[in-house]
Design an enzyme around this catalytic site. Structure first.
Site, PDB file in Angstrom:
ATOM      1  N   CYS A 150       0.835  -1.191   0.000  1.00  0.00           N
ATOM      2  CA  CYS A 150       0.000   0.000   0.000  1.00  0.00           C
ATOM      3  C   CYS A 150       0.876   1.249   0.000  1.00  0.00           C
ATOM      4  O   CYS A 150       2.021   1.216   0.451  1.00  0.00           O
ATOM      5  CB  CYS A 150      -0.935   0.081   1.195  1.00  0.00           C
ATOM      6  SG  CYS A 150      -1.976  -1.352   1.412  1.00  0.00           S
TER       7      CYS A 150
ATOM      8  N   ARG B 262       3.881  -0.213  -4.936  1.00  0.00           N
ATOM      9  CA  ARG B 262       3.686  -0.781  -3.602  1.00  0.00           C
ATOM     10  C   ARG B 262       2.358  -1.525  -3.476  1.00  0.00           C
ATOM     11  O   ARG B 262       2.162  -2.293  -2.530  1.00  0.00           O
ATOM     12  CB  ARG B 262       3.732   0.326  -2.552  1.00  0.00           C
ATOM     13  CG  ARG B 262       5.093   0.927  -2.388  1.00  0.00           C
ATOM     14  CD  ARG B 262       5.045   2.023  -1.371  1.00  0.00           C
ATOM     15  NE  ARG B 262       4.834   1.492  -0.038  1.00  0.00           N
ATOM     16  CZ  ARG B 262       5.802   1.350   0.861  1.00  0.00           C
ATOM     17  NH1 ARG B 262       7.022   1.680   0.553  1.00  0.00           N
ATOM     18  NH2 ARG B 262       5.548   0.882   2.051  1.00  0.00           N
TER      19      ARG B 262
ATOM     20  N   TRP C 272      -2.892  -2.645  -1.542  1.00  0.00           N
ATOM     21  CA  TRP C 272      -2.572  -4.052  -1.767  1.00  0.00           C
ATOM     22  C   TRP C 272      -3.392  -4.816  -0.734  1.00  0.00           C
ATOM     23  O   TRP C 272      -3.143  -4.714   0.463  1.00  0.00           O
ATOM     24  CB  TRP C 272      -1.075  -4.295  -1.578  1.00  0.00           C
ATOM     25  CG  TRP C 272      -0.655  -5.689  -1.924  1.00  0.00           C
ATOM     26  CD1 TRP C 272      -0.346  -6.173  -3.163  1.00  0.00           C
ATOM     27  CD2 TRP C 272      -0.473  -6.787  -1.022  1.00  0.00           C
ATOM     28  NE1 TRP C 272       0.007  -7.492  -3.086  1.00  0.00           N
ATOM     29  CE2 TRP C 272      -0.071  -7.898  -1.786  1.00  0.00           C
ATOM     30  CE3 TRP C 272      -0.639  -6.937   0.353  1.00  0.00           C
ATOM     31  CZ2 TRP C 272       0.192  -9.144  -1.223  1.00  0.00           C
ATOM     32  CZ3 TRP C 272      -0.379  -8.181   0.917  1.00  0.00           C
ATOM     33  CH2 TRP C 272       0.033  -9.269   0.126  1.00  0.00           C
TER      34      TRP C 272
ATOM     35  N   ASN D  97      -1.749   1.877   6.049  1.00  0.00           N
ATOM     36  CA  ASN D  97      -0.864   0.799   5.570  1.00  0.00           C
ATOM     37  C   ASN D  97      -0.670  -0.168   6.714  1.00  0.00           C
ATOM     38  O   ASN D  97      -0.549   0.268   7.857  1.00  0.00           O
ATOM     39  CB  ASN D  97       0.541   1.343   5.265  1.00  0.00           C
ATOM     40  CG  ASN D  97       0.627   1.967   3.910  1.00  0.00           C
ATOM     41  OD1 ASN D  97      -0.329   1.978   3.159  1.00  0.00           O
ATOM     42  ND2 ASN D  97       1.797   2.507   3.611  1.00  0.00           N
ATOM     43  N   GLY D  98      -0.527  -1.444   6.391  1.00  0.00           N
ATOM     44  CA  GLY D  98      -0.210  -2.400   7.452  1.00  0.00           C
ATOM     45  C   GLY D  98      -1.428  -3.202   7.863  1.00  0.00           C
ATOM     46  O   GLY D  98      -2.416  -3.282   7.124  1.00  0.00           O
TER      47      GLY D  98
ATOM     48  N   GLU E 246      17.136 -17.607  -8.334  1.00  0.00           N
ATOM     49  CA  GLU E 246      16.702 -16.251  -8.656  1.00  0.00           C
ATOM     50  C   GLU E 246      16.032 -16.222 -10.040  1.00  0.00           C
ATOM     51  O   GLU E 246      15.021 -15.547 -10.239  1.00  0.00           O
ATOM     52  CB  GLU E 246      17.895 -15.286  -8.577  1.00  0.00           C
ATOM     53  CG  GLU E 246      17.631 -13.869  -9.021  1.00  0.00           C
ATOM     54  CD  GLU E 246      16.492 -13.165  -8.281  1.00  0.00           C
ATOM     55  OE1 GLU E 246      15.997 -13.678  -7.274  1.00  0.00           O
ATOM     56  OE2 GLU E 246      16.080 -12.101  -8.769  1.00  0.00           O
TER      57      GLU E 246
ATOM     58  N   LYS F  28      12.199 -15.027 -10.794  1.00  0.00           N
ATOM     59  CA  LYS F  28      11.862 -13.987 -11.778  1.00  0.00           C
ATOM     60  C   LYS F  28      10.807 -14.503 -12.739  1.00  0.00           C
ATOM     61  O   LYS F  28       9.837 -13.823 -13.031  1.00  0.00           O
ATOM     62  CB  LYS F  28      13.098 -13.564 -12.600  1.00  0.00           C
ATOM     63  CG  LYS F  28      14.104 -12.667 -11.956  1.00  0.00           C
ATOM     64  CD  LYS F  28      13.658 -11.255 -11.684  1.00  0.00           C
ATOM     65  CE  LYS F  28      12.961 -11.134 -10.365  1.00  0.00           C
ATOM     66  NZ  LYS F  28      13.732 -11.072  -9.170  1.00  0.00           N
TER      67      LYS F  28
ATOM     68  N   GLU G 126       7.315 -15.013 -11.146  1.00  0.00           N
ATOM     69  CA  GLU G 126       6.772 -13.741 -10.681  1.00  0.00           C
ATOM     70  C   GLU G 126       6.173 -12.898 -11.817  1.00  0.00           C
ATOM     71  O   GLU G 126       5.108 -12.318 -11.669  1.00  0.00           O
ATOM     72  CB  GLU G 126       7.951 -13.011 -10.035  1.00  0.00           C
ATOM     73  CG  GLU G 126       7.697 -11.716  -9.406  1.00  0.00           C
ATOM     74  CD  GLU G 126       8.931 -11.195  -8.663  1.00  0.00           C
ATOM     75  OE1 GLU G 126      10.076 -11.467  -9.085  1.00  0.00           O
ATOM     76  OE2 GLU G 126       8.754 -10.498  -7.675  1.00  0.00           O
TER      77      GLU G 126
ATOM     78  N   HIS H 276      17.555 -37.242  -7.795  1.00  0.00           N
ATOM     79  CA  HIS H 276      16.864 -37.597  -6.545  1.00  0.00           C
ATOM     80  C   HIS H 276      15.384 -37.245  -6.607  1.00  0.00           C
ATOM     81  O   HIS H 276      14.749 -37.077  -5.572  1.00  0.00           O
ATOM     82  CB  HIS H 276      17.555 -36.907  -5.360  1.00  0.00           C
ATOM     83  CG  HIS H 276      18.983 -37.315  -5.215  1.00  0.00           C
ATOM     84  ND1 HIS H 276      19.357 -38.556  -4.766  1.00  0.00           N
ATOM     85  CD2 HIS H 276      20.132 -36.665  -5.528  1.00  0.00           C
ATOM     86  CE1 HIS H 276      20.680 -38.642  -4.774  1.00  0.00           C
ATOM     87  NE2 HIS H 276      21.173 -37.516  -5.252  1.00  0.00           N
TER      88      HIS H 276
ATOM     89  N   LYS I 214       5.680  -4.228  -4.213  1.00  0.00           N
ATOM     90  CA  LYS I 214       7.136  -4.059  -4.175  1.00  0.00           C
ATOM     91  C   LYS I 214       7.706  -4.196  -2.773  1.00  0.00           C
ATOM     92  O   LYS I 214       8.620  -4.970  -2.541  1.00  0.00           O
ATOM     93  CB  LYS I 214       7.480  -2.685  -4.765  1.00  0.00           C
ATOM     94  CG  LYS I 214       8.968  -2.385  -4.814  1.00  0.00           C
ATOM     95  CD  LYS I 214       9.646  -3.234  -5.857  1.00  0.00           C
ATOM     96  CE  LYS I 214      11.135  -2.993  -5.933  1.00  0.00           C
ATOM     97  NZ  LYS I 214      11.818  -4.076  -6.657  1.00  0.00           N
TER      98      LYS I 214
HETATM   99  O1  M6R Z   1      12.908  -5.125  -0.333  1.00  0.00           O
HETATM  100  P1  M6R Z   1      13.409  -6.502  -0.071  1.00  0.00           P
HETATM  101  O2  M6R Z   1      14.660  -6.817  -0.800  1.00  0.00           O
HETATM  102  O3  M6R Z   1      13.521  -6.809   1.388  1.00  0.00           O
HETATM  103  O4  M6R Z   1      12.269  -7.435  -0.644  1.00  0.00           O
HETATM  104  C1  M6R Z   1      12.310  -8.815  -0.485  1.00  0.00           C
HETATM  105  C2  M6R Z   1      11.334  -9.486  -1.412  1.00  0.00           C
HETATM  106  O5  M6R Z   1      10.031  -9.106  -1.115  1.00  0.00           O
HETATM  107  C3  M6R Z   1      11.622  -9.178  -2.880  1.00  0.00           C
HETATM  108  O6  M6R Z   1      12.921  -9.490  -3.228  1.00  0.00           O
HETATM  109  C4  M6R Z   1      10.652  -9.949  -3.782  1.00  0.00           C
HETATM  110  O7  M6R Z   1      10.900 -11.313  -3.690  1.00  0.00           O
HETATM  111  C5  M6R Z   1      10.791  -9.467  -5.226  1.00  0.00           C
HETATM  112  N1  M6R Z   1       9.504  -9.223  -5.772  1.00  0.00           N
HETATM  113  C6  M6R Z   1      11.487 -10.427  -6.087  1.00  0.00           C
HETATM  114  O8  M6R Z   1      11.630  -9.970  -7.391  1.00  0.00           O
END
Ligand code: M6R
Length: 610
Positions: free
Chosen positions: A2, A27, A75, A99-100, A483, A487, A490, A506, A605
């Site tokens: 948010c 956000r 969000w 927020n929160g 990673e 990506k 996501e 395995h 984000k």
């Molecule tokens: O801001 P941060 O690096 O602490 O965020 C951690 C994760 O939320 C962040 O890396 C998330 O996994 C991304 N969307 C990945 O691309």
């Protein structure tokens, strides 16, 4: 999660609020809303399901005007994304954004229902609006009502309230969710992230935990959790002005992938001489702490966790200190043993990830020698609450899928590893010179990886109609594969998994067929022959292989195995180098799938809720 924006000014603020939301849309982007009050106490609330643009159109159509306002991009946590659940929420004359999460919202809802309040949303936020309205009945001011309200709220939140009857002020409380106040001339602002306000001011005050503030056009009054008036330091932001601009790129993610050479240059600037890492530049206390550290405990989430996993190989093989890496949401809820002389390192792009922050706060009570953060956002909670911070200086990252934060974190950790190794006598000058030389070459190496954009784009159609993808790597390339898989899932919504290639037999080998592409990260290192055997295991079972291989690695392609020959780069920086083609691959697959690359569904984000 948010985004919040608020303003008190003489001029109309609707446009400022909406522009602030645009900048914060990364956000949260389920729904958005504003409430604006004019000097005659007319309050207009506009809320829309979907992106900020929907709200912007509605605000324009309705000619919303007034000098005081609050705004929010959501969000969803409590209640589905809908107009009714969008903020601001109202109770009588009070409008509130938040927020929160309010953890005791059910009990408060019951209490307030008993007092006759009628709830019109499923959100936890609405209890704040009703509580403020209730408390205002017996308070001398809006801020007093918010102070009384805050005492009844459990959870992590940042919340802002405005009273239609008194448009000269807005009040705000910070408890676990960041709030920054932007100082103008004859006007003041607030937001959950300074980025929202960079077009109106560069002067900021960060509220501290428990602070409650009142903002008028001319004054900002801040009170701590006990209600004492306090002064908080003013900061001048040097954040990029144009961070909210995609420039020539189609998406922020694409822009941020291509910004990696400059992001890495900034991260290393002033921290490397021709042949050494300048340890003092890592942080004031760095030399003293790094010379004594015997163990490194990395805590992070998502992409930041993956970078920690990759760096673990360096901490142990180069610096010679043991290193554990743990997901913050696991670490914070288990009983753990703190090793002697252990340094806690949180990794985070945003510096506001709720689980990472909670883990830091917990660890501070558990006997770590110090808490360091490697972070990209100056003034963020992790930076302020850690003993020292090593800033990655990647520049604002807006795409929800993290890219340049990952590679700059790796560069930062490599500098830290070299410092520990040298300070503890395990890295000699020759090795330091070799690593520092490789770091100096890194931006150019990344440029070379970016030059594969077209070649990688041509591979993307092979993946876009598949439902699964497997990524394989060995050693530090296993986290690079992790990673890559994060990506892909996501931003393309294709299910992807990463495996340490030696683990294939395995279990996951059973998945191999012509419908599951297998992407292999294959640098020319001492695990190459082992990796080649794993590739053969897939090939023998009719798997479709895409091997990103060092040009000297000796792979021969065929109709089921495409080889993408990458230029040879120094082994130490190769994990950073091989990250880039993986980012490009996901990006191009997502383009074909037509997903919302910068704001993928269900994500946000900065994950500021648990
Ligand atoms: O801001 P941060 O690096 O602490 O965020 C951690 C994760 O939320 C962040 O890396 C998330 O996994 C991304 N969307 C990945 O691309």
């Amino acid at each position: 999660m948010c985004g919040i924006v608020g303003a008190v000014a003489q001029r109309d603020v609707a446009e400022i609020l909406v522009e602030g939301l645009r900048r914060l849309e990364y956000r949260g982007y389920d729904s958005a809303g504003v409430a604006v009050v004019d000097s005659e106490s007319n309050l207009t609330r506009v809320r829309r399901l979907g992106k900020v643009q929907e709200l912007a159109d509605a605000v324009n159509e309705q000619h919303v005007a007034g000098g005081t306002g609050i705004a929010h991009t959501r969000w969803a946590t409590h209640g589905e994304p809908s107009e009714a659940n969008a903020h601001p929420h109202m109770s009588g004359d009070i409008a509130v954004v938040h927020n929160g999460i309010i953890e005791n919202h059910e009990e408060l809802r019951e209490l307030l229902t008993g007092r006759g309040y009628v709830f019109t949303s499923q959100t936890d936020t609405e209890v704040i609006a009703h509580l403020v309205e209730w408390e205002l009945r017996t308070s001398a001011s809006l801020i007093e009502a918010l102070q009384k309200t805050a005492k009844q709220l459990e959870g992590a939140y940042g919340t802002v309230a405005v009273d239609r009857k008194d448009p000269s002020r807005i009040v705000v409380a910070r408890s676990g969710s960041p709030i920054v106040i932007g100082l103008g001339v004859g006007e003041n602002f607030l937001a959950s992230d300074q980025l929202a306000l960079l077009n109106v001011t560069r002067r900021f005050i960060y509220l501290e935990e428990g602070d409650i503030a009142e903002i008028t056009r001319r004054e900002v009054s801040i009170f701590d959790a006990e209600g004492n008036a306090v002064e908080r330091e003013e900061h001048e932001s040097n954040a990029e002005h144009d961070a909210g601009d995609k420039g020539k790129y189609r998406h922020f993610m694409q822009k941020e992938i291509f910004e990696q050479p400059t992001a890495l240059i900034s991260t290393m600037e002033g921290r490397l001489s021709a042949d050494s890492v300048i340890t003092n530049a890592i942080g004031v206390k760095a030399e003293e702490i790094l010379s004594k550290v015997e163990h490194v405990q990395i805590i992070a989430c998502g992409t930041s966790y993956n970078s920690g996993m990759a760096a673990r190989y360096w901490f142990e093989s180069i610096a010679g200190v043991s290193c554990d890496v743990e997901i913050a949401s696991e670490f914070r809820y288990r009983k753990f043993v703190t090793r002697p002389n252990s340094l806690l390192v949180t990794l985070s792009q945003s510096g506001e990830t709720a689980d990472t922050l909670a883990a830091l706060r917990l660890a501070k009570e558990k006997g770590y020698m110090a808490a360091m953060t490697i972070c990209n956002v100056a003034g963020s909670s992790l930076v302020r609450e850690s003993d020292f911070a090593f800033m990655t200086r990647a520049g604002t990252e807006i795409g929800v899928a993290s890219t340049k934060a990952f590679t700059t974190q790796l560069a930062a950790m490599l500098m830290m590893v070299v410092s520990i190794g040298r300070l503890q006598g395990r890295v000699d000058q020759a090795q330091e010179t070799e690593i520092v030389k490789a770091l100096h070459e890194l931006p150019t190496a990344i440029e070379k990886a970016l030059a594969f954009d077209k070649e990688i784009e041509a591979l993307a159609p092979d993946f876009a109609d598949k439902h699964h993808t497997l990524f394989l790597g060995r050693g530090e390339y296993y986290p690079i594969a992790m990673e890559a898989s994060l990506k892909l899932k996501e931003i393309s919504y294709i299910h992807a998994e990463a495996y340490a290639a030696g683990e294939l037999k395995h279990g996951p080998l059973a998945l191999i067929d012509a419908d599951m592409p297998v992407v292999v990260v294959a640098p020319n290192n001492d695990l190459l022959e082992k990796l080649k055997s794993n590739v053969e295991e897939v090939r023998a079972r009719g798997g479709l292989l895409y091997v990103f291989a060092d040009e000297e690695a000796g792979f021969e392609g065929d109709e089921n195995m495409k080889i993408i020959k990458m230029p040879h780069v120094s082994e130490i920086i190769a994990p950073i180098f091989y990250t880039v083609p993986m980012q490009l691959l996901s990006y191009h697959i997502a383009l074909i799938k037509g997903t919302d690359v910068d704001q993928p569904r269900n994500l946000a984000k900065a994950v500021t809720v648990e």
